[in-house]
Design a protein around this motif. Structure first.
Motif, PDB file in Angstrom:
ATOM      1  N   ILE A  73      28.122  45.029  48.646  1.00  0.00           N
ATOM      2  CA  ILE A  73      29.536  44.899  49.012  1.00  0.00           C
ATOM      3  C   ILE A  73      29.741  43.748  49.990  1.00  0.00           C
ATOM      4  O   ILE A  73      30.711  42.983  49.879  1.00  0.00           O
ATOM      5  CB  ILE A  73      30.064  46.219  49.604  1.00  0.00           C
ATOM      6  CG1 ILE A  73      30.099  47.302  48.536  1.00  0.00           C
ATOM      7  CG2 ILE A  73      31.443  46.035  50.220  1.00  0.00           C
ATOM      8  CD1 ILE A  73      30.544  48.658  49.034  1.00  0.00           C
ATOM      9  N   ARG A  74      28.806  43.604  50.921  1.00  0.00           N
ATOM     10  CA  ARG A  74      28.938  42.560  51.945  1.00  0.00           C
ATOM     11  C   ARG A  74      28.980  41.167  51.311  1.00  0.00           C
ATOM     12  O   ARG A  74      29.843  40.338  51.663  1.00  0.00           O
ATOM     13  CB  ARG A  74      27.765  42.652  52.927  1.00  0.00           C
ATOM     14  CG  ARG A  74      27.828  41.649  54.067  1.00  0.00           C
ATOM     15  CD  ARG A  74      26.675  41.833  55.026  1.00  0.00           C
ATOM     16  NE  ARG A  74      26.710  43.150  55.648  1.00  0.00           N
ATOM     17  CZ  ARG A  74      25.795  43.575  56.522  1.00  0.00           C
ATOM     18  NH1 ARG A  74      24.770  42.806  56.844  1.00  0.00           N
ATOM     19  NH2 ARG A  74      25.898  44.779  57.057  1.00  0.00           N
ATOM     20  N   VAL A  75      28.063  40.908  50.385  1.00  0.00           N
ATOM     21  CA  VAL A  75      28.017  39.590  49.741  1.00  0.00           C
ATOM     22  C   VAL A  75      29.258  39.363  48.888  1.00  0.00           C
ATOM     23  O   VAL A  75      29.849  38.270  48.902  1.00  0.00           O
ATOM     24  CB  VAL A  75      26.740  39.458  48.889  1.00  0.00           C
ATOM     25  CG1 VAL A  75      26.797  38.196  48.023  1.00  0.00           C
ATOM     26  CG2 VAL A  75      25.514  39.412  49.780  1.00  0.00           C
ATOM     27  N   GLN A  76      29.700  40.378  48.150  1.00  0.00           N
ATOM     28  CA  GLN A  76      30.883  40.229  47.303  1.00  0.00           C
ATOM     29  C   GLN A  76      32.137  40.001  48.143  1.00  0.00           C
ATOM     30  O   GLN A  76      33.006  39.198  47.765  1.00  0.00           O
ATOM     31  CB  GLN A  76      31.044  41.455  46.398  1.00  0.00           C
ATOM     32  CG  GLN A  76      29.919  41.640  45.395  1.00  0.00           C
ATOM     33  CD  GLN A  76      29.697  40.422  44.526  1.00  0.00           C
ATOM     34  OE1 GLN A  76      30.641  39.824  44.004  1.00  0.00           O
ATOM     35  NE2 GLN A  76      28.435  40.023  44.356  1.00  0.00           N
ATOM     36  N   CYS A  77      32.233  40.686  49.274  1.00  0.00           N
ATOM     37  CA  CYS A  77      33.375  40.453  50.179  1.00  0.00           C
ATOM     38  C   CYS A  77      33.327  39.041  50.759  1.00  0.00           C
ATOM     39  O   CYS A  77      34.376  38.404  50.947  1.00  0.00           O
ATOM     40  CB  CYS A  77      33.371  41.488  51.306  1.00  0.00           C
ATOM     41  SG  CYS A  77      33.844  43.148  50.770  1.00  0.00           S
ATOM     42  N   LEU A  78      32.102  38.558  51.027  1.00  0.00           N
ATOM     43  CA  LEU A  78      31.948  37.183  51.510  1.00  0.00           C
ATOM     44  C   LEU A  78      32.426  36.188  50.457  1.00  0.00           C
ATOM     45  O   LEU A  78      33.146  35.227  50.773  1.00  0.00           O
ATOM     46  CB  LEU A  78      30.479  36.920  51.861  1.00  0.00           C
ATOM     47  CG  LEU A  78      30.129  35.479  52.266  1.00  0.00           C
ATOM     48  CD1 LEU A  78      30.854  35.095  53.549  1.00  0.00           C
ATOM     49  CD2 LEU A  78      28.620  35.317  52.434  1.00  0.00           C
ATOM     50  N   LEU A  79      32.057  36.420  49.191  1.00  0.00           N
ATOM     51  CA  LEU A  79      32.489  35.542  48.105  1.00  0.00           C
ATOM     52  C   LEU A  79      34.009  35.587  47.921  1.00  0.00           C
ATOM     53  O   LEU A  79      34.641  34.559  47.647  1.00  0.00           O
ATOM     54  CB  LEU A  79      31.784  35.926  46.800  1.00  0.00           C
ATOM     55  CG  LEU A  79      30.270  35.672  46.756  1.00  0.00           C
ATOM     56  CD1 LEU A  79      29.691  36.196  45.464  1.00  0.00           C
ATOM     57  CD2 LEU A  79      29.972  34.184  46.911  1.00  0.00           C
ATOM     58  N   ILE A  80      34.579  36.786  48.079  1.00  0.00           N
ATOM     59  CA  ILE A  80      36.043  36.912  47.997  1.00  0.00           C
ATOM     60  C   ILE A  80      36.694  36.086  49.099  1.00  0.00           C
ATOM     61  O   ILE A  80      37.653  35.339  48.861  1.00  0.00           O
ATOM     62  CB  ILE A  80      36.462  38.396  48.103  1.00  0.00           C
ATOM     63  CG1 ILE A  80      36.094  39.150  46.826  1.00  0.00           C
ATOM     64  CG2 ILE A  80      37.967  38.512  48.355  1.00  0.00           C
ATOM     65  CD1 ILE A  80      36.268  40.652  46.922  1.00  0.00           C
ATOM     66  N   GLY A  81      36.148  36.207  50.317  1.00  0.00           N
ATOM     67  CA  GLY A  81      36.681  35.429  51.440  1.00  0.00           C
ATOM     68  C   GLY A  81      36.566  33.928  51.206  1.00  0.00           C
ATOM     69  O   GLY A  81      37.501  33.172  51.496  1.00  0.00           O
ATOM     70  N   LEU A  82      35.436  33.498  50.634  1.00  0.00           N
ATOM     71  CA  LEU A  82      35.241  32.075  50.355  1.00  0.00           C
ATOM     72  C   LEU A  82      36.221  31.570  49.294  1.00  0.00           C
ATOM     73  O   LEU A  82      36.698  30.438  49.365  1.00  0.00           O
ATOM     74  CB  LEU A  82      33.797  31.828  49.888  1.00  0.00           C
ATOM     75  CG  LEU A  82      32.715  31.951  50.963  1.00  0.00           C
ATOM     76  CD1 LEU A  82      31.327  31.824  50.346  1.00  0.00           C
ATOM     77  CD2 LEU A  82      32.904  30.899  52.060  1.00  0.00           C
ATOM     78  N   SER A  83      36.532  32.434  48.315  1.00  0.00           N
ATOM     79  CA  SER A  83      37.499  32.028  47.279  1.00  0.00           C
ATOM     80  C   SER A  83      38.890  31.833  47.872  1.00  0.00           C
ATOM     81  O   SER A  83      39.628  30.920  47.466  1.00  0.00           O
ATOM     82  CB  SER A  83      37.531  33.063  46.148  1.00  0.00           C
ATOM     83  OG  SER A  83      38.166  34.267  46.552  1.00  0.00           O
TER      84      SER A  83
END
Length: 304
Positions: free
Chosen positions: A130-140
């Protein structure tokens, strides 16, 4: 009431009905997304990584809907007063419209990328957290805000007095081509690339001796990416008139009130994608059905 940069105009008879239709479609997008996000937040069965990515799609399309409401309200206000008037928020309003639409397109890329990683790199659990996916969402989201910044500093966004809206000039300019490439072409092309690579990978593991559950799991994830591609096809298909208008604008042959009709198709396409998203996403569809099934029971218990 207004500043000095106001010009009185004579409206066409169909301006107000078209404004109202665009506004109704925008409110429908907002209502549907709020409902989906509420269900995802409340229902614990939706508290998974895939549903977080679906929730990101709903959140981005919610902001697209809010941007479209802002556009439509501004246009409707000017049409009702029969004036041409560019307010101080006109450019910023358009900037956020481009940002939210880019995030919306990138959300499909994140869903596809997650499924690809699960199938091709199943033991790399770090990338599935979840942490990595939330990071990717934030980067998008950061990417979408940054890519649009040149529009603000180069005065690329101009006021179109015919359509009563601030937009990038619909001409084959660097700003318009740059916007199309980075907000639409790039994320959609990457989704299709991921789909093709994943389909080839699933075909290859189907030819060799693999545990049946591994192959079934890979095919299930491939189906999810296929559904994402189907949603993109729906988006493109319903947006075809808008793309045709852009093409005519590049050829300097677009109709006078091009954007008034174009935004109806943009809103309709997003609404169709949301309906498809709900239909294809079983946890979300089941949670919505459960939510509406429980409402009459809750009312009945209150009355009794």
């Amino acid at each position: 009431m207004f500043s000095d940069n106001v010009t009185q105009i004579d409206n066409e008879f169909w301006f107000i009905p078209v404004d109202m239709l665009t506004l109704m479609l925008s409110f429908s997008i907002v209502y549907l997304n709020i409902l989906c996000l509420l269900v995802i937040f409340i229902d614990k069965s939706c508290h998974t990584v895939p549903m977080i990515l679906v929730g990101n799609t709903c959140l981005s399309s919610l902001f697209v809907g809010l941007s479209m409401i802002s556009f439509s309200m501004f246009t409707l206000k000017n049409d009702l007063n029969q004036i041409e008037y560019k307010d101080s928020y006109c450019v910023v309003r358009s900037y956020f419209g481009y940002v939210t639409f880019a995030v919306f397109n990138c959300s499909f890329l994140l869903q596809s990328l997650y499924r690809y990683v699960i199938v091709v790199y199943p033991i790399h659990f770090f990338w599935q957290t979840i942490r990595v996916q939330c990071l990717l969402i934030g980067l998008s989201w950061i990417y979408s805000f940054i890519y649009c910044l040149p529009f603000l500093f180069t005065n690329s966004i101009v006021y179109d007095f015919n359509d009563q809206i601030c937009e990038l000039l619909l001409r084959p300019t660097f700003a318009k081509i740059y916007s199309i490439c980075f907000s639409t072409v790039l994320p959609i092309s990457l989704v299709i690339y991921i789909y093709r690579k994943l389909a080839r990978y699933v075909r290859e593991i189907g030819k060799i001796a693999m545990p049946s559950n591994t192959l079934i799991r890979a095919r299930n994830h491939l189906k999810v990416v296929q559904r994402v591609v189907a949603e993109i096809i729906i988006l493109i298909a319903v947006c075809c008139p808008y793309m045709f208008i852009i093409f005519l604008s590049f050829m300097n042959q677009a109709p006078k009130y091009k954007l008034r009709f174009a935004y109806i198709f943009v809103n309709s396409s997003i609404l169709c994608v949301l309906i498809g998203l709900i239909q294809y996403t079983e946890p979300l569809k089941n949670s919505l059905l459960k939510f509406f099934d429980n409402k009459p029971n809750a009312v009945a218990s209150t009355v009794s």
